[in-house]
Design a protein around this motif. Structure first.
Motif, short mmCIF file in Angstrom:
data_model
loop_
_atom_site.label_atom_id
_atom_site.label_comp_id
_atom_site.label_asym_id
_atom_site.label_seq_id
_atom_site.Cartn_x
_atom_site.Cartn_y
_atom_site.Cartn_z
N TYR A 1 0.82 -1.22 0.00
CA TYR A 1 0.00 0.00 0.00
C TYR A 1 0.85 1.27 0.00
O TYR A 1 0.33 2.37 0.06
CB TYR A 1 -0.94 0.02 1.23
CG TYR A 1 -2.03 -1.02 1.17
CD1 TYR A 1 -3.31 -0.70 0.74
CD2 TYR A 1 -1.78 -2.34 1.55
CE1 TYR A 1 -4.32 -1.67 0.67
CE2 TYR A 1 -2.77 -3.31 1.49
CZ TYR A 1 -4.03 -2.97 1.05
OH TYR A 1 -5.02 -3.93 0.99
N LEU A 2 2.17 1.11 -0.03
CA LEU A 2 3.04 2.29 0.11
C LEU A 2 3.09 3.12 -1.17
O LEU A 2 3.28 4.33 -1.12
CB LEU A 2 4.46 1.88 0.50
CG LEU A 2 4.64 1.23 1.88
CD1 LEU A 2 6.11 0.95 2.14
CD2 LEU A 2 4.11 2.13 2.98
N SER A 3 3.01 2.45 -2.33
CA SER A 3 3.08 3.20 -3.59
C SER A 3 2.52 2.31 -4.70
O SER A 3 2.51 1.09 -4.58
CB SER A 3 4.53 3.55 -3.92
OG SER A 3 5.23 2.36 -4.31
N PRO A 4 2.07 2.93 -5.81
CA PRO A 4 1.57 2.14 -6.94
C PRO A 4 2.63 1.17 -7.47
O PRO A 4 2.32 0.04 -7.85
CB PRO A 4 1.22 3.20 -7.99
CG PRO A 4 1.07 4.48 -7.23
CD PRO A 4 1.93 4.37 -6.03
N GLU A 5 3.91 1.61 -7.43
CA GLU A 5 5.00 0.74 -7.92
C GLU A 5 5.10 -0.52 -7.05
O GLU A 5 5.23 -1.64 -7.54
CB GLU A 5 6.36 1.48 -7.88
CG GLU A 5 6.50 2.62 -8.85
CD GLU A 5 5.75 3.89 -8.41
OE1 GLU A 5 5.61 4.78 -9.25
OE2 GLU A 5 5.31 3.99 -7.24
N TYR A 6 5.05 -0.30 -5.73
CA TYR A 6 5.14 -1.45 -4.82
C TYR A 6 3.92 -2.37 -4.99
O TYR A 6 4.03 -3.58 -4.92
CB TYR A 6 5.26 -0.99 -3.36
CG TYR A 6 6.65 -0.54 -2.97
CD1 TYR A 6 7.79 -1.09 -3.56
CD2 TYR A 6 6.84 0.44 -1.98
CE1 TYR A 6 9.07 -0.69 -3.19
CE2 TYR A 6 8.12 0.84 -1.61
CZ TYR A 6 9.22 0.28 -2.22
OH TYR A 6 10.49 0.68 -1.84
N GLU A 7 2.76 -1.73 -5.21
CA GLU A 7 1.55 -2.55 -5.40
C GLU A 7 1.74 -3.46 -6.62
O GLU A 7 1.48 -4.67 -6.57
CB GLU A 7 0.32 -1.64 -5.61
CG GLU A 7 -0.94 -2.45 -5.79
CD GLU A 7 -2.19 -1.58 -6.04
OE1 GLU A 7 -3.26 -2.17 -6.25
OE2 GLU A 7 -2.07 -0.34 -6.04
N ALA A 8 2.26 -2.88 -7.71
CA ALA A 8 2.46 -3.66 -8.93
C ALA A 8 3.46 -4.78 -8.68
O ALA A 8 3.27 -5.93 -9.09
CB ALA A 8 2.96 -2.73 -10.05
N SER A 9 4.55 -4.43 -7.97
CA SER A 9 5.59 -5.46 -7.76
C SER A 9 5.09 -6.55 -6.82
O SER A 9 5.46 -7.72 -6.94
CB SER A 9 6.89 -4.80 -7.33
OG SER A 9 7.26 -5.15 -6.05
N TYR A 10 4.19 -6.19 -5.87
CA TYR A 10 3.61 -7.23 -5.00
C TYR A 10 2.76 -8.19 -5.83
O TYR A 10 2.86 -9.41 -5.70
CB TYR A 10 2.76 -6.59 -3.88
CG TYR A 10 2.12 -7.64 -3.00
CD1 TYR A 10 2.86 -8.26 -1.99
CD2 TYR A 10 0.80 -8.07 -3.19
CE1 TYR A 10 2.30 -9.27 -1.20
CE2 TYR A 10 0.23 -9.06 -2.41
CZ TYR A 10 1.00 -9.65 -1.41
OH TYR A 10 0.45 -10.65 -0.64
N LYS A 11 1.93 -7.62 -6.69
CA LYS A 11 1.03 -8.46 -7.51
C LYS A 11 1.83 -9.40 -8.41
O LYS A 11 1.45 -10.53 -8.66
CB LYS A 11 0.09 -7.58 -8.33
CG LYS A 11 -1.02 -6.98 -7.45
CD LYS A 11 -1.99 -6.14 -8.25
CE LYS A 11 -3.17 -5.72 -7.36
NZ LYS A 11 -3.83 -4.51 -7.88
N GLU A 12 2.93 -8.86 -8.91
CA GLU A 12 3.81 -9.65 -9.79
C GLU A 12 4.37 -10.87 -9.07
O GLU A 12 4.51 -11.95 -9.63
CB GLU A 12 5.00 -8.74 -10.14
CG GLU A 12 5.50 -8.79 -11.56
CD GLU A 12 6.59 -7.73 -11.69
OE1 GLU A 12 7.76 -8.10 -11.53
OE2 GLU A 12 6.26 -6.53 -11.87
N SER A 13 4.72 -10.66 -7.79
CA SER A 13 5.48 -11.71 -7.09
C SER A 13 4.60 -12.64 -6.28
O SER A 13 5.09 -13.58 -5.67
CB SER A 13 6.52 -11.08 -6.17
OG SER A 13 5.85 -10.32 -5.18
N SER A 14 3.28 -12.36 -6.15
CA SER A 14 2.50 -13.25 -5.30
C SER A 14 1.19 -13.63 -5.94
O SER A 14 0.60 -12.86 -6.68
CB SER A 14 2.25 -12.63 -3.92
OG SER A 14 2.24 -11.25 -4.03
#
Length: 725
Positions: free
Chosen positions: A540-553
């Motif tokens: 939830y920290l940034s749109p970039e982190y959100e995208a990278s979370y979705k990518e990896s899980s």
């Protein structure tokens, strides 16, 4: 909040922050100037005042004012060795500290100055309580520094020992800071260790082709011991880490022998008696009785915990078809692994998953918010051009020592009067040559100067958490959240202290009390409501982190705050294998006492230090070491753990028990005052003003009794551990 958004009243601190612009030449030059100025102040007092005319104001005050000024520069000069990326600067800082220590020894052994202080002492002037304490401590200090010994060979020998001990302490710590060893492992040998960690390690070439280099730094060492399935890998890591600073073995031995000789010259039975006399415990017997009582109470729990862990080990080996490795023993290098496995299996404690809710920056922001509410403070991060404006040189980079450093101005909030409090620095990530643990360093103490104006403190938290990457922020495991809270607790003590003399500022209390305020604040990390409010899932920290979370899980994105069942699993584990944890602390404390209270000087010279360390560890913690392996039967010389034990050379000598005794005080304070309502701001402020603000300016036991309204008791501590009578 950051400085660009801060309300007007928090924009202009009434004191500029310190500068970090030293060069290797300036460190040495500045140190010489400081020493010369100090020496002149002492010389002038001695020349101009006779014992008949000696008063506190004429003799002790000028020296105390000089001490204040000295501390403003000297702490920072010595700080570079812990944080600078430049080896020459670190070396110069170490050399400067050696010069200051040497001067300190010379100053504390001036007979001409002692005669004047002694004259003031005998006059018994009526003084304010803090000045009276300064006189008492100074007078006693001279005597403890050998001025009660008649001039002659014995006093010369005493001085020589002090000088050598100071050198040993500096070299010992430098060896630990600059230690850069490690071991090469193949991918197979590291089975189980988190892959992203292994991927960040140095890769081998030549004979080490295809291998990875694990350093002994904590972010590499602990996960390897916790996750490596191969017990041979864990054993190699554990034993190599115990032997990582061989050059410190002789230094440690020399230190305990010299300390014993020095204490005996002063007329004490041993070094422990000398050290404990001015602490809260007062006598070694009090300490020995406390440790023995604790050991008696903890031993049965330790035995039970080992039985459960051994059963888990046997089950694990069976599941892996490796029964042949089961020799019925539970080893030192098994403990971090099976302790973690037990938490994973029995309590579903998935540390990596919990860490996802504690990104470093939001966790820090959450902690500062807790301290704001409890103690009536406001923290303003100084960023961008505001750094330039605050810096006396106009360059913002001059007010930090490294680009990763964050700096905050700290204020009283409205309820406390909006005044400026001081500066807080955070230096959070590992780098080459940097101090390797987590610690709080005072950079400048607070005090009242000769014009009656207040000088405000500056304090730094130096830690080693994993660095963020473009795809993931730095995430804290729960025990790292506790560590951060603990060190920040020291930082707050350092900031809110208000003493007349820098000598008593902040954490300058006796060593068996200094940990209590920080240990007490750790309790907030075990309180459900606080864990909830501190948590913030990293996606939830940034749109970039959100995208990278979705990518990896796979699967759905988790909730923003930590779910209740994860909180429950954390709280349920608070006392898992607690007896073993405390027995480990007890081993350190009892080893510390064993080497510092020998029966005779001859006994300490004959003491087999490494064997004592290893044998005591087995007897107290009940875990087997290499001495239990067939090929090493009964050999206690397999490791030199004491050579990596910086505390015993860096000020906790005959004082390590203080971690346990201050735990007694901290649990008592938390249970009595905060447990029912941890965010009670009225009690928080009372704690700030009664305990933290006074630093070491009063007898610590009196501070504690005033806050508790009674004498402290061990009851809460034993109740918390589940071993009350």
């Amino acid at each position: 909040m950051n400085s660009s958004m801060a309300p007007q009243q928090y924009r202009k601190p009434s004191q500029a922050p310190p500068k970090f612009t030293a060069t290797k030449e300036s460190l040495i030059e500045d140190t010489k100037k400081l020493i010369e100025r100090s020496r002149n102040v002492q010389d002038t007092v001695v020349k101009e005042i006779t014992p008949d005319a000696a008063t506190f104001e004429k003799v002790l005050l000028p020296i105390a004012h000089d001490d204040n000024k000295m501390a403003i520069e000297s702490h920072i000069i010595g700080f570079y060795q812990a944080v600078s990326t430049n080896k020459e600067l670190r070396d110069a800082s170490t050399e400067a500290e050696r010069m200051m220590d040497e001067f300190g020894i010379e100053a504390s052994m001036r007979e001409d100055a002692f005669n004047l202080v002694d004259a003031v002492w005998k006059k018994g002037e009526s003084l304010d309580p803090e000045s009276k304490r300064l006189l008492e401590k100074d007078h006693k200090g001279y005597i403890r520094n050998g001025l009660g010994i008649p001039a002659g060979p014995q006093r010369d020998r005493f001085k020589e020992i002090k000088k050598r001990l100071s050198e040993i302490s500096i070299v010992f710590q430098k060896n630990l800071n600059e230690e850069n060893g490690g071991l090469w492992f193949t991918k197979e040998e590291l089975d189980g260790v988190p892959e992203d960690l292994v991927a960040s390690w140095k890769k081998g070439e030549g004979e080490n082709e295809g291998k990875f280099f694990m350093t002994f730094k904590y972010p590499d060492l602990f996960p390897t011991l916790k996750y490596a399935k191969n017990s041979n890998t864990r054993r190699r890591v554990f034993v190599a880490n115990e032997n990582k600073c061989p050059e410190n073995v002789a230094l440690f031995r020399e230190a305990i022998i010299l300390r014993d000789e020095k204490a005996r010259i002063l007329g004490y039975k041993n070094h422990a008696e000398f050290r404990i006399e001015d602490k809260m415990a007062k006598t070694p017997k009090t300490v020995d009785d406390f440790l023995a009582d604790l050991r008696t109470r903890l031993a049965p729990g330790g035995k039970k915990e080992i039985e459960k862990l051994l059963a888990l080990k046997q089950q694990d080996l069976k599941e892996r078809g490796d029964e042949k490795s089961d020799d019925g023993k539970y080893y030192l290098w098994d403990h971090r692994y099976y302790d973690r496995l037990m938490l994973d299996r029995n309590f579903q404690l998935d540390e990596q998953k919990i860490a996802e809710y504690f990104p470093l920056q939001t966790t820090i922001a959450g902690m500062l918010k807790i301290f704001e509410e409890l103690f009536g403070l406001a923290f303003v991060e100084i960023v961008g051009k505001d750094r330039d404006e605050l810096s006396e040189t106009g360059k913002g980079s001059d007010i930090v020592w490294h680009e990763d450093t964050q700096v905050f101005s700290v204020w009283d909030d409205e309820s406390e009067g909006n005044g400026f409090v001081g500066y807080l620095y955070l230096d959070l990530f590992p780098r080459e040559g940097k101090y390797g643990h987590a610690a709080n360093f005072n950079l400048q103490p607070g005090y009242i100067d000769e014009n009656g104006d207040r000088h405000y403190p500056a304090t730094a938290l130096v830690c080693n958490f994993s660095k963020p990457t473009p795809k993931k922020p730095s995430l804290l495991k729960h025990d790292e959240v506790v560590t951060l809270f603990h060190e920040l607790g020291h930082g707050i003590h350092d900031l809110v202290s208000r003493t007349q003399y820098s000598r008593f500022h902040g954490t300058s209390t006796v060593r068996d009390f200094v940990e209590a305020p920080s240990q007490m604040l750790e309790n907030w990390c075990w309180t459900p409501s606080q864990l909830k409010s501190l948590s913030h899932h990293w996606s939830y920290l940034s749109p970039e982190y959100e995208a990278s979370y979705k990518e990896s899980s796979e699967g759905e994105r988790p909730s923003e705050r930590i779910p209740d069942e994860l909180i429950t699993s954390i709280i349920n584990t608070k006392h898992i294998n607690d007896a073993l944890f405390n027995l480990r602390q007890l081993h350190f404390g009892m080893f510390d006492m064993a080497v510092h209270e020998p029966e005779s000087h001859d006994a300490v010279q004959k003491l087999k230090v490494s064997e004592t360390y290893n044998r005591l560890r087995k007897e107290i913690s009940q875990l087997d070491g290499p001495e239990a392996l067939d090929e090493r039967k009964g050999d206690w010389t397999w490791g030199n753990g004491q050579a990596t034990f910086g505390h015993l050379i860096g000020g906790y000598d005959a004082g390590y028990y203080g971690y346990l005794s201050s735990q007694v005080y901290s649990t008592d304070m938390f249970y009595s005052v905060f447990k029912a309502d941890p965010m009670n701001g009225v009690e928080g402020r009372r704690y700030r003003h009664t305990v933290l603000e006074r630093g070491g300016s009063m007898e610590e036991m009196d501070i504690l009794e005033e806050f508790l309204g009674r004498k402290p008791s061990t009851e809460a501590f034993y109740r918390e551990l589940g071993i009350s009578n």
